[in-house]
Design an enzyme around this catalytic site. Sequence first.
Site, mmCIF file in Angstrom:
data_model
loop_
_atom_site.group_PDB
_atom_site.id
_atom_site.type_symbol
_atom_site.label_atom_id
_atom_site.label_comp_id
_atom_site.label_asym_id
_atom_site.label_seq_id
_atom_site.Cartn_x
_atom_site.Cartn_y
_atom_site.Cartn_z
ATOM 1 N N PRO A 87 14.318 13.947 -81.928
ATOM 2 C CA PRO A 87 15.591 13.766 -81.579
ATOM 3 C C PRO A 87 16.114 13.183 -82.743
ATOM 4 O O PRO A 87 16.791 12.081 -82.677
ATOM 5 C CB PRO A 87 15.600 12.939 -80.464
ATOM 6 C CG PRO A 87 14.348 12.178 -80.533
ATOM 7 C CD PRO A 87 13.364 12.802 -80.954
ATOM 8 N N CYS A 88 16.370 13.894 -84.083
ATOM 9 C CA CYS A 88 16.929 13.250 -85.020
ATOM 10 C C CYS A 88 18.577 13.313 -84.645
ATOM 11 O O CYS A 88 19.541 12.704 -85.291
ATOM 12 C CB CYS A 88 16.935 14.183 -86.313
ATOM 13 S SG CYS A 88 17.066 15.926 -86.239
#
Length: 244
Positions: free
Chosen positions: A213-214
């Site tokens: 989850p950047c």
Amino acid sequence: MNTIHAADGRSPEDVARPEGATRPEDETRPEEATRLEGTVPAVRDDEDMTTLLSTHVDADTLGRLHRRLERAAERADLVDVAYTTVDSPVGKLLLAATPQGLVRVAYAREDHDRVLETLGQKLSLRILRVPGRLDEAAREIDEYFAGHRQAFDLTLDLSLSRGFRRLVQTRLPEIGYGQTRSYRDMAELVGNPKAVRAVGTACATNPLPIVVPCHRVLRTDGTPGGYVGGLEAKTALLNLEATA
């Protein structure tokens, strides 16, 4: 009785025939007749070759041929990178996996053809669309967008990342669902507070967006910042998690 062929695969009668000559029409081999029957219309000697080249093959036939290719390649262990595409609220996604795990998630804006070309250069040229290998990944991504999944349980192949970028990417799942961190927070988390810009680069080059989850990493002032899927996609993911 075994038939002896030349080193280039030609049979004795082909070797004996002068170069450039063709076999008589009645000399078509049985296996060729079987392959061509029902697929290509008969072409008379005086017909232009474009008639053959323009023969229509319907989508169902192509689909069946591709599925046969998939099964044959799987049985022979010839696929190093399997891929498929899935629809999502943020556009069509390319999913690719190696035997080690999910290796790539790509947005349409990244150009899926170019992504596959890069995978061929960096991993292996033995790439084939094999949706079955990506069933679990596709299912979990569907569950995520439906609001039924907050963490992914997929085995990942992180071989596309190296060094500091890989270090940052391995720590991104520590940001909980619906939470956010700044680039500075992540730099401190990996033990290099001054590497804020490098953290941004690591997020921008994350080969597994959504799953890793950047999108949960923001600028220090709270604005979204850049994202491989574009600002609209990043905002959509953050809103999805904020309202779940």
